[in-house]
Design a protein around this motif. Structure first.
Motif, short mmCIF file in Angstrom:
data_model
loop_
_atom_site.label_atom_id
_atom_site.label_comp_id
_atom_site.label_asym_id
_atom_site.label_seq_id
_atom_site.Cartn_x
_atom_site.Cartn_y
_atom_site.Cartn_z
N SER A 177 0.69 -1.09 -0.15
CA SER A 177 0.48 0.27 0.04
C SER A 177 0.81 1.45 -0.27
O SER A 177 0.57 2.25 -0.50
CB SER A 177 -0.88 0.05 1.02
N ALA A 178 2.18 1.13 0.87
CA ALA A 178 2.74 2.93 0.58
C ALA A 178 3.75 2.76 -0.43
O ALA A 178 3.77 4.03 -1.47
CB ALA A 178 4.04 1.75 1.97
N THR A 237 0.96 4.30 -3.39
CA THR A 237 0.75 5.58 -2.69
C THR A 237 1.91 6.49 -2.99
O THR A 237 1.94 7.17 -3.14
CB THR A 237 0.71 5.84 -0.99
N THR A 238 3.27 5.74 -3.15
CA THR A 238 4.08 6.89 -3.34
C THR A 238 4.17 6.90 -4.61
O THR A 238 4.33 8.02 -5.35
CB THR A 238 5.77 5.49 -2.91
N TRP A 296 2.18 6.17 -6.56
CA TRP A 296 0.32 7.84 -7.05
C TRP A 296 1.26 9.57 -7.33
O TRP A 296 0.89 9.57 -8.40
CB TRP A 296 -0.20 7.53 -5.40
N GLU A 335 -7.22 1.01 -3.63
CA GLU A 335 -9.06 1.23 -2.43
C GLU A 335 -9.79 -0.35 -1.89
O GLU A 335 -9.77 -0.32 -1.51
CB GLU A 335 -9.83 2.19 -2.09
#
Lengths: 312, 305
Positions: B45-46, B49-50, B52, B70
Motif C-alpha cells: 500500500s505504501a 501511495t508513493t 501515485w 482502495e
C-alpha cells in the motif's frame, strides 16, 4: 526517504519520456524534488545518476548539437531501459523459471529471482513442463561469483592469490572473460596480465578473496575463445600403455584406441600433463605398464624408485 | 537484485517493476500483488501511495499515474512511460544462462524441442549485452542418473546400479536403496543402503555408470554402521597442491607428520602410490610394506622389459 524514491522515479520517467537530451537546468526546473542551492541540486543529481546506474539503468550523456560544445544533456533511451527478448512463449517462461530455481540458496539466487520478477511483467503465463532432470542444482554461496561476474561485465582487472602446483600462493592479475562450472567445481577464465594469454583458474584454489581493480586500458575481447574446447589432437601427445583386463577403468575412458593383447589391453591415451598422467598410472599399481613416450616412462620409474627408498 | 544495493534503492527498483506488472495484471488483488513482490500488504500500500505521486513533469492529474487500489484490487492507467518491463542486469543474465545450461544437460532425449528453445533463449539473452557472455555449467553426473536417485530417495525405492569403485578399480553391480543425494568438496555423493554389503555406503555419483529402478524389501534396511576407520600417518617430502588435494589437507608442513583416517585400506595405498616420491607413509606398517613391495614388483617389470 520516500521523497528521494519519488524523485528517482520522476527523474527516470522524465528522462525516458524525452525525445531529446535534457540539460541539468531543464531537469532542475521541471522534475519534482530538486530543491535547495545550486550546489545542493548538483550533488543530488550526481548521486541520483549513480543510484539509477547501480540499478542497471543506463543514462546517455550527449549534447544537442555535436558541433558546439554546449551544456551536456541526459536521457534514457527506451531500447536500453526496456527488456527486449522478442516474442516470449509460455514454454520459454517456464524454462527461465526452472533456470532461476536451479540456484536455490546459492550466490545468484537473488539475481535470478529478480530477473524472473521482471519477466513476469510480460504477462505471459507459464506453461508448466515436467523435466524430471531439473533436480540439478548450482551450489556456491560465496560472494566471489558476483565479484567475477561484475568484472567480466566491465572488463576490469581481477586480482587474487592462486595456489600454484608447488603449493605457493602467487598473485595473479587477469581480465576475466568467462565463468564456468564443471563437475561441481567453479572456474574463471581470463587473459593473464603478465603472460597475455588466456588461463583458467579453479576457484577453490584461490586463497583469500578476489579484488577488482579498474582497467584503464582498452580491452579487446579474445575472438577465438570458446569454453570447453577440447585440445586439438595435433598439439596433444599420446601415451601407449598396457592395462590389465577388467582394470584401469579411469584410464580406459580416455583411450582413443584399444588393442587386445589377451590378458592385457594396449591403449593409447592423450597426455595433458606428464605429472597428472604419472599419478594416474601409479594409482593403478601393477595393473598398468607404460611403453611410451620415454619421458613418461622415465618419470614413472623414478617415482617408483623414490617410493621404494622411502618405504623400504 | 544484488545484496549490496541499499534499501531505498531496492524500493525504487520495486516501484519501477510494479508499473509494467500492473499493466499486464489489471485488477489484481492487493494481497496477491504483495505476495508476488515478496512484501507485506502494508508495504505494498505504501509503495502504491508513493507511486501515485509520480509522473511526468507538470505533475498535474493529467501527467500523474492513475492508480486505484482502495477497493483492495489494483488498477493502473496513464503510465505509458514505464509500461515495459525493465531490462535485466548482466549478473541476472549470467544467473539465467548458467541455470539454462544445467537444465539443457538434464533434458530427456525426447525433448529436443526444449533444447531448441533453450538455445534460442541463450542467444537472445546474450545479445542483450555488447560483449560475448561466456558462461557454462556442466553437471557432475548425467541427469538421467541423478533423476533416478532423486526418484528413489523420494519413493524409498531400490536401484540396481553399475558402480565403478576407484579404490578397488572394479565395476560392480549392486542393489541399493538411496537415502540421500548430497554434495561435498565439489562432488556429488549418494548415501544408500547397499544390499550387497548389507550396510550403508557412500557412492560418488559420477562413478555410477547406470541406474535402473528395482524392487527392494525395506525391512532389511536398519541402522547399522560396522565399518571401521583406519588411522594412518604421512609425511610430505615435497608439499604440492596435488598432494594437498588428494589427501584433503589444508595445511601441509614440509617434513612434518600428519595423522589422517580413511575407511579404505586400498584408498590409502593407492593415494600414497599416486603421490610418488612426494609422500612418505609412516604408519600403519602393513600398508607401508605393501607400498614398498608393489613399487619393487613394478620396477622389476620395467627392468625386464
Amino acid at each position: 526517504m520516500s521523497r528521494k524514491i519519488e524523485r528517482l522515479i520522476n527523474l527516470t520517467i522524465a528522462l525516458l519520456a524525452t525525445t531529446r537530451y535534457l540539460t541539468k537546468t531543464e531537469i532542475f526546473r521541471t522534475v519534482e524534488g530538486y530543491e535547495g542551492s545550486p550546489e545542493t541540486k548538483e550533488r543530488m543529481f550526481e548521486r541520483d545518476k549513480d543510484d539509477l546506474r547501480s540499478l542497471g539503468i543506463s543514462i546517455d550523456v550527449g549534447s544537442f548539437d555535436p558541433l558546439f560544445a554546449d551544456e551536456a544533456g541526459y536521457r534514457i533511451k527506451a531500447e536500453n531501459y526496456q527488456l527486449d527478448l522478442g516474442e516470449i512463449t509460455p514454454t520459454e517462461i517456464s524454462l527461465l523459471s526452472l533456470a532461476a530455481d536451479a540456484w536455490q540458496d546459492a550466490a545468484f539466487a537473488d539475481a535470478a529471482q529478480s530477473a524472473i520478477l521482471k519477466l513476469s511483467s510480460f504477462g505471459v503465463p507459464a506453461d508448466p513442463i515436467d523435466i524430471p532432470g531439473a533436480s540439478q542444482k548450482l551450489s556456491n554461496s560465496s560472494a566471489d561469483l558476483e565479484t567475477i561476474t561484475g568484472a567480466i561485465g566491465t572488463s576490469d582487472l581481477l586480482v587474487f592469490d592462486y595456489l600454484s602446483t608447488d603449493l605457493v600462493a602467487e598473485e595473479r592479475t587477469i581480465i576475466p572473460i568467462a565463468l564456468s562450472n564443471k563437475s561441481g567445481f567453479w572456474y574463471v577464465s581470463g587473459v593473464d596480465n603478465q603472460l597475455q594469454e588466456i588461463r583458467t583458474f579453479r576457484l577453490d584454489r584461490v586463497q583469500g578473496s578476489l579484488t577488482v581493480r579498474k582497467n584503464k586500458d582498452a580491452f579487446e575481447y579474445p575472438a577465438d575463445f570458446e569454453l570447453n574446447q577440447v585440445d586439438s589432437a595435433a598439439t596433444l601427445r599420446f601415451a601407449i600403455i598396457d592395462v590389465r583386463k577388467g582394470k584401469g577403468h579411469a584410464l580406459r575412458t580416455l583411450a582413443t584406441s584399444v588393442k587386445d593383447l589377451g590378458e592385457w589391453d594396449q591403449i593409447r591415451i592423450p597426455i595433458y600433463t606428464i605429472e597428472y598422467l604419472t599419478a594416474q598410472i601409479l594409482w593403478h599399481g601393477e595393473d598398468v605398464f607404460v611403453h611410451e613416450p620415454a619421458d613418461l616412462r622415465e618419470t614413472v620409474i623414478s617415482q617408483l624408485q623414490e617410493l621404494l627408498i622411502n618405504h623400504e | 537484485m544484488s545484496k549490496n544495493v541499499s534499501a531505498p534503492l531496492l524500493r525504487t527498483a520495486r516501484l519501477l517493476d510494479l508499473v509494467p506488472y500492473l499493466n499486464t495484471h489489471q485488477g489484481i488483488a492487493l494481497k496477491e500483488l504483495a505476495t508476488h513482490f515478496d512484501v507485506t500488504p502494508a508495504q505494498m500500500s505504501a509503495d502504491l501511495t508513493t507511486l501515485w505521486m509520480c509522473g511526468l513533469p507538470g505533475y498535474t492529474p493529467l501527467e500523474l499515474m492513475d492508480l486505484e487500489f482502495e477497493s483492495g484490487y489494483v488498477t493502473i492507467r496513464n503510465a505509458t512511460t514505464l509500461s515495459k518491463p525493465r531490462t535485466i542486469t548482466f549478473q541476472e543474465c549470467v544467473a539465467l544462462l548458467l541455470g539454462l545450461d544445467l537444465i539443457a544437460a538434464s533434458l530427456p532425449d525426447d525433448r529436443h524441442d526444449l533444447l531448441v528453445a533453450i538455445s534460442s533463449l541463450r542467444q537472445r539473452l546474450t545479445d542483450l549485452f555488447g560483449i560475448p557472455v561466456k558462461v557454462s555449467a556442466i553437471p557432475a553426473a548425467s541427469g538421467e542418473i541423478t533423476n533416478a536417485i532423486t526418484h528413489a530417495v523420494q519413493t524409498s525405492g531400490g536401484l540396481l546400479i553399475r558402480y565403478h569403485s576407484l579404490y578397488r578399480d572394479e565395476i560392480s553391480e549392486r542393489t541399493v536403496m538411496p537415502i540421500d543425494l548430497y554434495e561435498s568438496s565439489g562432488h556429488q555423493y549418494m548415501k544408500a543402503f547397499c544390499f550387497t554389503a548389507l550396510d550403508y555406503r557412500e557412492f560418488r555419483v559420477d562413478r555410477i555408470d547406470s541406474a535402473k529402478s528395482t524392487l527392494v524389501s525395506t525391512d532389511v534396511v536398519e541402522q547399522k554402521s560396522t565399518q571401521e576407520k583406519i588411522t594412518y600417518s604421512i609425511t610430505a617430502k615435497q608439499p604440492s597442491r596435488d598432494v594437498a588435494e588428494r589427501f584433503a589437507i589444508a595445511d601441509m608442513p614440509a617434513g612434518g607428520s600428519i595423522e589422517l583416517s580413511s575407511y579404505s585400506r586400498q584408498w590409502i595405498e593407492r593415494s600414497v602410490m599416486a603421490s610418488g616420491g612426494a609422500v612418505l607413509l609412516t604408519s600403519p606398517l602393513a600398508i607401508r610394506d605393501e607400498v614398498a613391495k608393489k613399487a619393487q614388483l613394478m620396477l622389476n617389470r620395467y627392468k625386464e622389459a
